[in-house]
Structures are given as C-alpha cells and as structure tokens.
Design a protein around this motif. Sequence first.
Motif, mmCIF file in Angstrom:
data_model
loop_
_atom_site.group_PDB
_atom_site.id
_atom_site.type_symbol
_atom_site.label_atom_id
_atom_site.label_comp_id
_atom_site.label_asym_id
_atom_site.label_seq_id
_atom_site.Cartn_x
_atom_site.Cartn_y
_atom_site.Cartn_z
ATOM 1 N N ARG A 147 -4.100 -4.442 -32.769
ATOM 2 C CA ARG A 147 -4.250 -2.978 -32.857
ATOM 3 C C ARG A 147 -4.693 -2.607 -34.269
ATOM 4 O O ARG A 147 -4.152 -3.131 -35.249
ATOM 5 C CB ARG A 147 -2.907 -2.309 -32.536
ATOM 6 N N GLY A 148 -5.662 -1.697 -34.357
ATOM 7 C CA GLY A 148 -6.093 -1.177 -35.664
ATOM 8 C C GLY A 148 -6.971 -2.137 -36.458
ATOM 9 O O GLY A 148 -7.379 -1.807 -37.570
ATOM 10 N N ALA A 149 -7.280 -3.302 -35.911
ATOM 11 C CA ALA A 149 -8.103 -4.270 -36.671
ATOM 12 C C ALA A 149 -9.578 -3.898 -36.568
ATOM 13 O O ALA A 149 -10.016 -3.264 -35.604
ATOM 14 C CB ALA A 149 -7.883 -5.678 -36.133
ATOM 15 N N SER A 150 -10.331 -4.296 -37.591
ATOM 16 C CA SER A 150 -11.786 -4.103 -37.558
ATOM 17 C C SER A 150 -12.438 -5.438 -37.188
ATOM 18 O O SER A 150 -11.793 -6.492 -37.194
ATOM 19 C CB SER A 150 -12.274 -3.673 -38.936
ATOM 20 N N SER A 151 -13.737 -5.378 -36.926
ATOM 21 C CA SER A 151 -14.470 -6.623 -36.643
ATOM 22 C C SER A 151 -14.365 -7.576 -37.823
ATOM 23 O O SER A 151 -14.178 -8.779 -37.649
ATOM 24 C CB SER A 151 -15.944 -6.314 -36.372
ATOM 25 N N LYS A 152 -14.506 -7.007 -39.023
ATOM 26 C CA LYS A 152 -14.425 -7.850 -40.240
ATOM 27 C C LYS A 152 -13.078 -8.564 -40.319
ATOM 28 O O LYS A 152 -13.006 -9.746 -40.669
ATOM 29 C CB LYS A 152 -14.602 -6.980 -41.492
ATOM 30 N N ASP A 153 -11.996 -7.814 -40.012
ATOM 31 C CA ASP A 153 -10.652 -8.421 -40.039
ATOM 32 C C ASP A 153 -10.606 -9.632 -39.106
ATOM 33 O O ASP A 153 -10.087 -10.692 -39.466
ATOM 34 C CB ASP A 153 -9.568 -7.435 -39.543
ATOM 35 N N VAL A 154 -11.130 -9.435 -37.882
ATOM 36 C CA VAL A 154 -11.044 -10.519 -36.898
ATOM 37 C C VAL A 154 -11.911 -11.696 -37.325
ATOM 38 O O VAL A 154 -11.490 -12.858 -37.243
ATOM 39 C CB VAL A 154 -11.464 -10.023 -35.490
ATOM 40 N N MET A 155 -13.116 -11.388 -37.810
ATOM 41 C CA MET A 155 -14.005 -12.484 -38.198
ATOM 42 C C MET A 155 -13.379 -13.303 -39.333
ATOM 43 O O MET A 155 -13.429 -14.531 -39.315
ATOM 44 C CB MET A 155 -15.384 -11.932 -38.567
ATOM 45 N N SER A 156 -12.756 -12.621 -40.300
ATOM 46 C CA SER A 156 -12.189 -13.437 -41.383
ATOM 47 C C SER A 156 -10.929 -14.174 -40.930
ATOM 48 O O SER A 156 -10.689 -15.307 -41.368
ATOM 49 C CB SER A 156 -12.009 -12.652 -42.683
ATOM 50 N N LEU A 157 -10.165 -13.588 -40.016
ATOM 51 C CA LEU A 157 -9.017 -14.316 -39.450
ATOM 52 C C LEU A 157 -9.491 -15.587 -38.737
ATOM 53 O O LEU A 157 -8.927 -16.675 -38.923
ATOM 54 C CB LEU A 157 -8.261 -13.409 -38.459
ATOM 55 N N VAL A 158 -10.533 -15.456 -37.932
ATOM 56 C CA VAL A 158 -11.029 -16.623 -37.175
ATOM 57 C C VAL A 158 -11.545 -17.697 -38.132
ATOM 58 O O VAL A 158 -11.276 -18.895 -37.952
ATOM 59 C CB VAL A 158 -12.132 -16.187 -36.173
ATOM 60 N N GLU A 159 -12.252 -17.288 -39.156
ATOM 61 C CA GLU A 159 -12.759 -18.271 -40.135
ATOM 62 C C GLU A 159 -11.600 -19.019 -40.785
ATOM 63 O O GLU A 159 -11.626 -20.241 -40.932
ATOM 64 C CB GLU A 159 -13.618 -17.567 -41.192
ATOM 65 N N GLU A 160 -10.575 -18.256 -41.156
ATOM 66 C CA GLU A 160 -9.388 -18.856 -41.782
ATOM 67 C C GLU A 160 -8.728 -19.864 -40.836
ATOM 68 O O GLU A 160 -8.402 -20.996 -41.217
ATOM 69 C CB GLU A 160 -8.414 -17.707 -42.135
ATOM 70 N N VAL A 161 -8.566 -19.427 -39.595
ATOM 71 C CA VAL A 161 -7.872 -20.250 -38.606
ATOM 72 C C VAL A 161 -8.654 -21.550 -38.324
ATOM 73 O O VAL A 161 -8.086 -22.646 -38.263
ATOM 74 C CB VAL A 161 -7.670 -19.388 -37.322
ATOM 75 N N ILE A 162 -9.967 -21.427 -38.176
ATOM 76 C CA ILE A 162 -10.792 -22.613 -37.846
ATOM 77 C C ILE A 162 -10.834 -23.570 -39.049
ATOM 78 O O ILE A 162 -10.694 -24.787 -38.885
ATOM 79 C CB ILE A 162 -12.232 -22.190 -37.462
ATOM 80 N N CYS A 163 -11.022 -23.020 -40.243
ATOM 81 C CA CYS A 163 -11.105 -23.901 -41.417
ATOM 82 C C CYS A 163 -9.774 -24.592 -41.674
ATOM 83 O O CYS A 163 -9.734 -25.773 -42.016
ATOM 84 C CB CYS A 163 -11.563 -23.124 -42.648
ATOM 85 N N SER A 164 -8.693 -23.860 -41.478
ATOM 86 C CA SER A 164 -7.380 -24.457 -41.692
ATOM 87 C C SER A 164 -7.121 -25.550 -40.645
ATOM 88 O O SER A 164 -6.595 -26.625 -40.961
ATOM 89 C CB SER A 164 -6.344 -23.337 -41.633
ATOM 90 N N LEU A 165 -7.508 -25.288 -39.397
ATOM 91 C CA LEU A 165 -7.372 -26.305 -38.342
ATOM 92 C C LEU A 165 -8.152 -27.566 -38.724
ATOM 93 O O LEU A 165 -7.622 -28.690 -38.629
ATOM 94 C CB LEU A 165 -7.894 -25.746 -37.004
ATOM 95 N N LEU A 166 -9.401 -27.389 -39.150
ATOM 96 C CA LEU A 166 -10.235 -28.562 -39.454
ATOM 97 C C LEU A 166 -9.670 -29.343 -40.643
ATOM 98 O O LEU A 166 -9.649 -30.577 -40.631
ATOM 99 C CB LEU A 166 -11.683 -28.138 -39.717
ATOM 100 N N THR A 167 -9.186 -28.618 -41.656
ATOM 101 C CA THR A 167 -8.595 -29.289 -42.814
ATOM 102 C C THR A 167 -7.397 -30.141 -42.373
ATOM 103 O O THR A 167 -7.274 -31.313 -42.746
ATOM 104 C CB THR A 167 -8.118 -28.238 -43.852
ATOM 105 N N SER A 168 -6.533 -29.566 -41.551
ATOM 106 C CA SER A 168 -5.335 -30.294 -41.105
ATOM 107 C C SER A 168 -5.722 -31.477 -40.207
ATOM 108 O O SER A 168 -5.158 -32.567 -40.338
ATOM 109 C CB SER A 168 -4.401 -29.371 -40.324
ATOM 110 N N LEU A 169 -6.667 -31.242 -39.309
ATOM 111 C CA LEU A 169 -7.115 -32.325 -38.419
ATOM 112 C C LEU A 169 -7.659 -33.504 -39.214
ATOM 113 O O LEU A 169 -7.353 -34.662 -38.920
ATOM 114 C CB LEU A 169 -8.245 -31.813 -37.521
ATOM 115 N N LYS A 170 -8.462 -33.198 -40.217
ATOM 116 C CA LYS A 170 -9.092 -34.268 -40.999
ATOM 117 C C LYS A 170 -8.038 -35.051 -41.794
ATOM 118 O O LYS A 170 -8.214 -36.220 -42.075
ATOM 119 C CB LYS A 170 -10.183 -33.692 -41.915
#
Length: 332
Positions: A147-170
């Motif tokens: 609720r109340g999030a902007s597109s920018k908020d979601v895009m940066s959340l997704v980038e954070e989540v994916i990069c953090s996942l890849l770092t941990s996986l590696k």
Amino acid sequence: MKLLKSKQTLSHESMPLIGIPKPLDQLSESEIERKACIGKVMTYTLRNLTSQFVDSGFQWLLPVALSQSTDPLWPDPGASIEKRIEVDIYGKTVRTTASMIIHKLIASSLAYPKLFILSPNIRIEKAERAKTGKHIYEFTQLDFEARGASSKDVMSLVEEVICSLLTSLKRDMKDELTSLCRCDTLALPKRPFKVYDRHDLEAKYGADWEEGIAQETSDPVWVTNIPREFYDFEDFKTGKWDNYDLFLPQYGEVLSGAKREWEYEKILKKIERDNVDKNNYALVLKLAKQGKLKPTAGGGIGMERLVGWISGVKHIAETQPFPRVPGTVHEL
Ligand code: ATP
Ligand code: ASP
Ligand code: MG
C-alpha cells in the motif's frame, strides 16, 4: 499478462528449444541428480526470498485455488490461454486462480498493507507453447503488493532482493552452481538495473521486442509502459502505463508489476473498454466506489523462470518435480 500481438506470439513460440522435461519416473540416474540439484537451488531461493520479504515487513498470506474473481488475463490479441477452468460450487461459478492480483489489491487495501503470497497459477497455455521453454500450465508466482508504494519503490526493492539472493547463492551454493555449470556464468548484476520504455524497444526490435531485449542484454533489465489489464495504472492524458516487467538475459520476462488503479471511474471505464465481464469484478468495483480501494504497487516473480535462469535450464519445467509442459499430462 501483457498484450501481445499475434506476430510476437508466433516468433516467441518458434524459438528453438531442446529437451522437453520428463517426469521423475522416466529420468536416468544422472538426470535425477541434476533434478535434485535444481531442487536445492529452488529450496534455497524460496527460503531466501520469503525471508527477505518477511524481514522487510511483508505479511505472508496463504493462496486460494478457487474464486469467483481472478485475473482476466485479457485483453490479449495473441491470447495464449487455451481453456479457462470454471466449476460450480454451492450454486456459484468459481475459477481456478490465474493470478492473485485481485485478491492482492483488496487485501493490501483493507487489511495487510504489505503482503506476499506464493501463489499457484493455472493457465492452460496452448500446447505449442511447450517449445518456448518459458511456459508451463501450472506455475508459482511470488506475488507481492504494498500500500502507498510507488513503481520506483517496488523496482528498487526487487533489485535489492534479487542481488541479495544472488550474492547469498554464490556464497552458499557453490557446489550446486558448479555442477549446473552456472558458478562462473551467473554474474551479480550492477544496480540500478537499466530501464527501457517499451516504445523505444518496439522502435528498435519491432513487434518482437521481448525476444530482442532478452537476447541482447547480459544483465536483468526493466521495461516500462506496457499496455496491460485494467488494474495497472494508465495515465489517460499521456497514454503511458505506470508498470514494469523485469527481463532476464536469454530467459526473458520473470516479473510483471505495476502501480495500480484505485479510482472507480477509471477502473469501470477500462473494464468496459476491454470487454471484460464486470460481474466478475463486482467487489473491486464496489470497494473502489466506496473509496476503500487504496493506491498500491506490486508485482509477481515467476519462481520457475527465476530458478530456471539461475540453474541454466533449457526448459523451466526442469525446475518442477512434476513437470507441467503445455500439451502433456502425466499421471502425477
Ligand atoms: P508471457 O508474456 O511470458 O507469457 P505474461 O506476461 O503473460 O508472461 P504475467 O501475467 O505477467 O505473465 O505473469 C506474471 C509472471 O508469472 C510472469 O512475469 C512470469 O514470471 C510468470 N508466468 C506467467 N505465465 C507463465 C507460464 N505460463 N509459465 C511460467 N511462468 C509464467
Ligand atoms: N502478478 C502480476 C502483478 O502483480 C499480475 C499477473 O500475474 O499478471 O502485476
Ligand atoms: Mg507479464
């Protein structure tokens, strides 16, 4: 679901693809080893992503399978859905979940400001989509809304989540990534991811822009402004859509999301414009009319596509214990 021109669908589907995944009982010993390895990557990914969402304050909701209202997956001139499953229970017609978008809009507006759901989606894709390697007829989205999030908020959340996942996986899954031949080729993307406007991609690649960008890019990239269903926000003055798809190198779209419509008049106008049956969206319309539908934004990550990319599969059904390849039904 985005609008596709039939030309796009054809070329998408003519992609050469090898190796339609087989059911467990038909796998050789080495194929079973590979399956188990991909299973470990899936387990790691599910644990990592759900933890990240919970740690960021998202509530984890359980999915539903049958509802009167589900994603219309329409309008779509290149419609890929062969059959919609409807059944009568207790005197009402219900549909199997195509996506939980409508539930997300309402739940996020009324009770759970930040939520996610691991949601099984049933989409009986046309049988010829077996050879895209990217379509299965049952898949799981990690579907989230804030609720109340902007597109920018979601895009940066997704980038954070994916990069953090890849770092941990590696760090933690070296053996698995090595045996899948992904240890060296799975690179950590630079942030922020590049953002393209669909208009510009159409100008460059024509109708087949999705394939064009997926083949060209070596990092995940965003594409914005994609005509889609009534629930994504459209600026009627400029004709621009405030939405975003994330594309993975080679594998193509892995996430669709948007800032959402919340105003009654606009939603009604778009439902009527799209020739969608408004009786199936009575609740969302009622809440919007009462001012109870709130501005939200979110998206859904296709888990099999994400883990398929990480694992370097030829067909995303390789990530499924019980493959759901369009056109083929096995006992399990
Ligand atoms: P595509 O254009 O690739 O067919 P879509 O735009 O129709 O996908 P959406 O309705 O946006 O798909 O669904 C959200 C996400 O769910 C997609 O970004 C993708 O990751 C996943 N997804 C959609 N359809 C399928 C499918 N048939 N098999 C596997 N994953 C899918
Ligand atoms: N999950 C998508 C979204 O949040 C909707 C879809 O599945 O089409 O926009
Ligand atoms: Mg999409």
